[in-house]
Design a protein around this motif. Structure first.
Motif, PDB file in Angstrom:
ATOM      1  N   SER A  37     134.131  66.177  24.292  1.00  0.00           N
ATOM      2  CA  SER A  37     134.156  64.915  25.061  1.00  0.00           C
ATOM      3  C   SER A  37     133.068  63.954  24.606  1.00  0.00           C
ATOM      4  N   THR A  38     132.900  63.845  23.293  1.00  0.00           N
ATOM      5  CA  THR A  38     131.793  63.065  22.748  1.00  0.00           C
ATOM      6  C   THR A  38     132.281  62.036  21.744  1.00  0.00           C
ATOM      7  N   VAL A  39     131.744  60.819  21.853  1.00  0.00           N
ATOM      8  CA  VAL A  39     131.924  59.788  20.834  1.00  0.00           C
ATOM      9  C   VAL A  39     130.536  59.380  20.347  1.00  0.00           C
ATOM     10  N   CYS A  40     130.362  59.385  19.016  1.00  0.00           N
ATOM     11  CA  CYS A  40     129.070  59.034  18.435  1.00  0.00           C
ATOM     12  C   CYS A  40     129.238  57.921  17.404  1.00  0.00           C
ATOM     13  N   GLY A  41     128.225  57.090  17.259  1.00  0.00           N
ATOM     14  CA  GLY A  41     128.250  56.023  16.281  1.00  0.00           C
ATOM     15  C   GLY A  41     126.875  55.793  15.691  1.00  0.00           C
ATOM     16  N   ILE A  42     126.831  55.186  14.500  1.00  0.00           N
ATOM     17  CA  ILE A  42     125.566  54.876  13.827  1.00  0.00           C
ATOM     18  C   ILE A  42     125.171  53.447  14.164  1.00  0.00           C
ATOM     19  N   SER A  43     123.961  53.272  14.632  1.00  0.00           N
ATOM     20  CA  SER A  43     123.508  51.988  15.159  1.00  0.00           C
ATOM     21  C   SER A  43     123.348  50.928  14.080  1.00  0.00           C
ATOM     22  N   ALA A  44     123.650  49.685  14.453  1.00  0.00           N
ATOM     23  CA  ALA A  44     123.444  48.530  13.583  1.00  0.00           C
ATOM     24  C   ALA A  44     122.127  47.849  13.937  1.00  0.00           C
ATOM     25  N   TYR A  45     121.622  47.030  13.010  1.00  0.00           N
ATOM     26  CA  TYR A  45     120.421  46.205  13.202  1.00  0.00           C
ATOM     27  C   TYR A  45     119.144  47.018  13.347  1.00  0.00           C
ATOM     28  N   THR A  46     119.184  48.318  13.097  1.00  0.00           N
ATOM     29  CA  THR A  46     117.982  49.141  13.249  1.00  0.00           C
ATOM     30  C   THR A  46     117.775  50.004  12.014  1.00  0.00           C
ATOM     31  N   PHE A  47     116.514  50.289  11.726  1.00  0.00           N
ATOM     32  CA  PHE A  47     116.192  51.297  10.729  1.00  0.00           C
ATOM     33  C   PHE A  47     114.999  52.089  11.240  1.00  0.00           C
ATOM     34  N   SER A  77     131.301  62.249  10.893  1.00  0.00           N
ATOM     35  CA  SER A  77     132.655  62.793  10.964  1.00  0.00           C
ATOM     36  C   SER A  77     132.665  63.841  12.064  1.00  0.00           C
ATOM     37  N   ALA A  78     133.867  64.194  12.569  1.00  0.00           N
ATOM     38  CA  ALA A  78     133.939  65.121  13.699  1.00  0.00           C
ATOM     39  C   ALA A  78     135.242  65.904  13.684  1.00  0.00           C
ATOM     40  N   SER A  79     135.210  67.056  14.334  1.00  0.00           N
ATOM     41  CA  SER A  79     136.403  67.842  14.621  1.00  0.00           C
ATOM     42  C   SER A  79     136.462  68.052  16.129  1.00  0.00           C
ATOM     43  N   THR A  80     137.374  68.893  16.578  1.00  0.00           N
ATOM     44  CA  THR A  80     137.488  69.165  18.011  1.00  0.00           C
ATOM     45  C   THR A  80     136.209  69.779  18.570  1.00  0.00           C
ATOM     46  N   ALA A  81     135.578  70.664  17.794  1.00  0.00           N
ATOM     47  CA  ALA A  81     134.473  71.463  18.318  1.00  0.00           C
ATOM     48  C   ALA A  81     133.090  70.928  18.000  1.00  0.00           C
ATOM     49  N   PHE A  82     132.937  70.091  16.964  1.00  0.00           N
ATOM     50  CA  PHE A  82     131.586  69.665  16.589  1.00  0.00           C
ATOM     51  C   PHE A  82     131.630  68.359  15.800  1.00  0.00           C
ATOM     52  N   LEU A  83     130.453  67.748  15.656  1.00  0.00           N
ATOM     53  CA  LEU A  83     130.263  66.533  14.885  1.00  0.00           C
ATOM     54  C   LEU A  83     129.208  66.776  13.818  1.00  0.00           C
ATOM     55  N   CYS A  84     129.285  66.002  12.724  1.00  0.00           N
ATOM     56  CA  CYS A  84     128.294  66.128  11.658  1.00  0.00           C
ATOM     57  C   CYS A  84     127.884  64.747  11.161  1.00  0.00           C
ATOM     58  N   GLY A  85     126.650  64.647  10.720  1.00  0.00           N
ATOM     59  CA  GLY A  85     126.141  63.412  10.150  1.00  0.00           C
ATOM     60  C   GLY A  85     125.468  63.682   8.819  1.00  0.00           C
ATOM     61  N   LEU A  86     125.669  62.763   7.882  1.00  0.00           N
ATOM     62  CA  LEU A  86     125.013  62.850   6.577  1.00  0.00           C
ATOM     63  C   LEU A  86     123.806  61.923   6.591  1.00  0.00           C
ATOM     64  N   LYS A  87     122.645  62.507   6.367  1.00  0.00           N
ATOM     65  CA  LYS A  87     121.400  61.758   6.400  1.00  0.00           C
ATOM     66  C   LYS A  87     121.337  60.756   5.248  1.00  0.00           C
ATOM     67  N   SER A  88     120.659  59.638   5.482  1.00  0.00           N
ATOM     68  CA  SER A  88     120.423  58.683   4.404  1.00  0.00           C
ATOM     69  C   SER A  88     119.703  59.386   3.261  1.00  0.00           C
ATOM     70  N   ARG A  89     119.938  58.870   2.049  1.00  0.00           N
ATOM     71  CA  ARG A  89     119.546  59.520   0.797  1.00  0.00           C
ATOM     72  C   ARG A  89     120.459  60.685   0.472  1.00  0.00           C
ATOM     73  N   LYS A  90     121.387  61.012   1.405  1.00  0.00           N
ATOM     74  CA  LYS A  90     122.577  61.816   1.100  1.00  0.00           C
ATOM     75  C   LYS A  90     122.293  63.222   0.616  1.00  0.00           C
ATOM     76  N   GLY A  98     128.042  68.351  20.432  1.00  0.00           N
ATOM     77  CA  GLY A  98     128.045  67.386  21.535  1.00  0.00           C
ATOM     78  C   GLY A  98     126.780  67.428  22.355  1.00  0.00           C
ATOM     79  N   ASN A  99     126.038  68.498  22.255  1.00  0.00           N
ATOM     80  CA  ASN A  99     124.765  68.648  22.956  1.00  0.00           C
ATOM     81  C   ASN A  99     123.644  68.372  21.962  1.00  0.00           C
ATOM     82  N   PRO A 100     122.794  67.369  22.210  1.00  0.00           N
ATOM     83  CA  PRO A 100     121.745  67.027  21.243  1.00  0.00           C
ATOM     84  C   PRO A 100     120.748  68.146  21.003  1.00  0.00           C
TER      85      PRO A 100
END
Length: 400
Positions: A37-47, A77-90, A98-100
């Motif tokens: 039950s989670t929606v996540c996004g990468i913030s704009a205007y911030t670093f 990116s995300a699936s039913t059970a979890f989400l993943c993020g690729l850090k800058s510099r890749k 869903g739980n931080p």
């Protein structure tokens, strides 16, 4: 007949002048994990570019929370059970359920990654340092890596697919054979996967959907080339952005392949979907709007997320932006990078509807020059074809 054949051939080649070099793929700055039950996004205007998440199970929107507030991210990116993020510099991938508090470092190393794609039991990414696709999976259902020049990486429940340099779709995983075979007759420029179906554009700009069609999710709507772009696929429905006004159009779900427009007058930068939910970034307000897949009872909800990036921030000197830059992209990336303008239908739409598709200020000069050059190229090709046709026509008359 010779004249008509010549003109038809010239017109048939025209789309390749505009669209043969770039795939669209997924935007990757917003993701839905319906199981958590989670929606996540990468913030704009911030670093740093922080990931913000919110819970969508509550009837009242919850306050957004941060994932690794001191870490900057490029892809989500995300699936039913979890989400993943690729850090800058890749070079680092983090995942969470869903739980931080429950975050896990999936990869840290020397490979330069992009296009992270999460499936039901796996994570995949394109490794630019070795020109490979790599997988991380506990189930052992995918290879560790595959060598090749691929784009438009996307994952479903038990498969991952990508487009090779010749436009052919290649897939891996338990459902790979059926999915790959269903696209074997097509040359594609972009693909996006749902749970068990996949849609994209072929090299002529037409929608191709294959896979499960139990509720009309693999219906391919008719229309002109590049009418539908930037797809988002759930478990049993499909949505896309329809040109020229960039409105969201969906089909499939509980009521079959019926086409419906959740918000008639709202333009979107991109859409994402999971399960029976679709969310999109509205162009005007930069807000995240979500709705269900039942067209009879469409209810739109605005999420309590901060401004989200409309695309991936890349290095300012990068050669990735073949269609120019997104307006105000330097500020959106907080001065650390720019966002590439989407190439899908941009040139044609600027020719037909310049009032709806103004040229970005960062690249206005060279785009105008290239656009004028392409117009003259097209006119010149038509003139040459016409002249040759007249010569052939006269020769035929002399023989008679």
């Amino acid at each position: 007949m010779s004249i008509m054949l010549g003109l038809f051939t010239t017109l048939a080649v025209l789309p390749f002048l505009f669209f043969s070099t770039d795939a669209v793929g997924s935007v990757g700055t917003l993701a839905i994990s319906l199981g958590t039950s989670t929606v996540c996004g990468i913030s704009a205007y911030t670093f740093p570019r922080i990931i913000y998440c919110t819970n969508i199970s509550e009837s009242v929107p919850t306050s957004p929370y941060q994932i690794y507030p001191n870490v900057s991210f490029d892809y989500l990116s995300a699936s039913t059970a979890f989400l993943c993020g690729l850090k800058s510099r890749k070079r680092v991938i983090f995942c969470w359920n869903g739980n931080p508090v429950n975050t896990k470092q999936v990869y840290r190393g020397p490979w330069v990654l992009s296009d992270i794609s999460v499936g039901e039991t796996h994570v995949s990414a394109i490794d630019h340092s070795t020109n490979e696709i790599r997988w991380w999976s506990n189930a052992g259902l995918f290879p560790s890596s595959v060598l090749g020049n691929y784009s438009s990486l996307t994952s479903g429940k038990n498969f991952t697919c990508a487009i090779s340099s010749n436009g052919k779709v290649t897939c891996w995983g338990p459902l790979s054979s059926a999915m790959q075979y269903s696209f074997s007759k097509y040359s594609m420029t972009t693909i996006v996967a749902g749970d068990s179906h996949m849609c994209g554009l072929d090299t002529s700009g037409f929608v191709i959907c294959k896979g499960s069609n139990s509720l009309g999710q693999s219906y391919s709507p008719p229309g002109l080339p590049y009418d539908y772009t930037r797809f988002a696929l759930g478990s049993s429905h499909t949505c896309a952005i329809k040109q020229p006004k960039a409105t969201a159009v969906c089909w499939g779900g509980s009521n079959g392949a019926h086409l419906y427009t959740p918000l008639n007058d709202t333009s979107f930068e991109f859409l994402v979907a999971a399960g029976n939910i679709t969310c999109g970034l509205a162009s005007a307000e930069a807000s995240i709007l979500c709705w269900g897949s039942d067209w009879r009872t469409v209810s739109v909800r605005t999420l309590s997320l901060p401004k989200i990036l409309p695309g991936i921030c890349v290095a300012e000197g990068s050669d990735e932006c073949k269609c120019g830059f997104f307006p105000n992209s330097g500020n959106l990336c907080a001065g650390v990078g720019v966002i590439c303008q989407q190439c899908d239908s941009l040139w044609i739409q600027q020719l037909l509807h310049p009032e709806l598709f103004p040229l970005p200020s960062e690249s206005k000069r060279w785009k105008v020059e290239d656009l004028v050059g392409l117009v003259f190229l097209f006119v010149g090709a038509c003139g040459i074809t016409f002249s040759l046709s007249i010569i052939l026509f006269r020769k035929e008359d002399l023989r008679k």
